[in-house]
Design a protein around this motif. Structure first.
Motif, short mmCIF file in Angstrom:
data_model
loop_
_atom_site.label_atom_id
_atom_site.label_comp_id
_atom_site.label_asym_id
_atom_site.label_seq_id
_atom_site.Cartn_x
_atom_site.Cartn_y
_atom_site.Cartn_z
N SER A 207 0.48 -1.08 0.09
CA SER A 207 -0.08 -0.15 -0.34
C SER A 207 0.87 1.11 0.32
N PRO A 208 0.66 2.36 -0.61
CA PRO A 208 -0.13 2.49 -1.19
C PRO A 208 -0.89 1.85 -2.50
N THR A 209 -1.74 0.84 -3.43
CA THR A 209 -2.12 0.10 -4.47
C THR A 209 -2.74 0.84 -5.35
N GLY A 210 -1.71 0.94 -6.35
CA GLY A 210 -2.64 1.30 -7.72
C GLY A 210 -4.06 1.81 -7.96
N ALA A 211 -4.60 0.40 -7.69
CA ALA A 211 -6.13 0.72 -8.50
C ALA A 211 -7.00 1.10 -7.43
N VAL A 212 -6.59 0.91 -5.80
CA VAL A 212 -7.43 1.41 -5.11
C VAL A 212 -7.27 2.88 -4.48
#
Length: 328
Positions: A207-212
């Motif tokens: 995290s941070p995850t691109g999709a989220v």
């Protein structure tokens, strides 16, 4: 004339010996070989485009190409479990995996029962892979128990996320049958949450995850917490988990959210020689300043030998030995 008859077989014998030496004189292949042909091309299998593996893999592939002159391409995949199968089948040389999935693969356990991946070793661990249970404020989901009866994505087929989801549900006295299971990639999961076709998704990624992050631009994101007693129970049952959190400010969160993590790692095919893996390992750890992703700050050679769970390739071990790095 008699002398010529004697010389001809002698010359023929020498020529035949040289031919046999050329055909059989390749190198030690497999785990520990310090010779071996240097490949012209290598595939590095990553994960979906919305996760962390893919952008990191792109950076690693560029570093390896520049430092070793071996053209290395980062390829989209279904992530950990699929990647281990790809290595086993000889269709990639380097792969990202979760540490738990690599261990299952090497030992022929869980989804690899009867189909162990024997031709794989580790380069090393990279960073925590945070299990994020993603939903929105409008869903009404505030706890893991609230997932019951909801449409929940547990990750792409072949990914390690599904097993994480199953084990987290298990310590909450739930099973996959208690949810309306969906098998979606991270991008598909966040798109589904956004358009209302699913209610929540398990996302195992740095995290941070691109999709989220993309979802948080348009939605009020909620990361479902895992309570401390359940974290303790999970770690006791499955020691490869570690306690983790999604920090305040990530996805516009107003406070940190407790959860768990496994670790991301890089693995290699044992068909790669010691020299090649040494060069790859050296290239990555001595060029981390070229990695733009936030997770690059968490990666170091000093931590790479901790929590690996499978054998480290001799080429990588040679690099760590030169640096005086030992497992804690």
């Amino acid at each position: 004339m008699k002398k010529k008859k004697i010389m001809f077989p002698f010359v023929l014998l020498i020529a035949l010996s040289m031919l046999l030496a050329a055909c059989g004189g390749g190198s030690d292949e497999g785990n520990g070989g310090d010779g071996g042909d240097t490949p012209d091309f290598m595939s590095l299998v990553t994960g979906g485009t919305g996760g962390t593996y893919y952008p990191l893999g792109g950076a690693f592939a560029e570093i390896i190409t520049d430092a070793t002159d071996i053209q290395t391409n980062a390829e989209v995949s279904g992530a950990s479990a699929e990647n281990m199968n790809t290595i086993r089948d000889g269709n990639a040389e380097i792969a990202f995996s979760q540490t738990d999935i690599a261990s299952y693969a090497k030992n022929g356990e869980q989804m690899f029962e009867g189909e162990a991946v024997e031709n794989v070793s580790a380069i090393g661990t990279l960073y925590p892979e945070t299990i994020q249970i993603v939903t929105t404020a409008g869903s009404g989901i505030e706890s893991v128990e609230d997932l019951a009866g909801k449409k929940v994505s547990i990750g792409a087929p072949g990914s390690g996320t599904a097993l994480n989801a199953e084990q987290i549900l298990e310590v909450h006295d739930m099973t996959l049958e208690d949810i309306e299971k969906q098998d979606l990639s991270f991008d598909e999961s966040t798109a589904g949450i956004q358009d209302g076709t699913i209610d929540a998704a398990f996302v195992t990624a740095g995290s941070p995850t691109g999709a989220v992050e993309g979802l948080s631009a348009t939605e009020d994101i909620v990361i479902v917490p895992i309570e401390q007693d359940k974290i303790d129970a999970l770690i006791e049952a499955y020691p490869f988990y570690i306690q983790d959190e999604v920090p305040s400010g990530t996805y516009k969160l107003t406070e940190a959210v407790p959860t768990v993590a496994v670790q991301a790692m890089l693995v290699v095919s044992n068909d790669l020689s010691e020299d090649v893996v040494y060069d790859v390992t050296k290239a990555i750890f001595e060029n981390l300043d070229k990695v733009a992703h936030d997770k690059g700050k968490l990666i170091s050679a000093e931590n790479a030998v901790n929590g690996v769970g499978i054998d480290i390739h001799p080429g990588a071990q040679k690099y760590y030995d030169e640096q005086g790095i030992e497992a804690e």
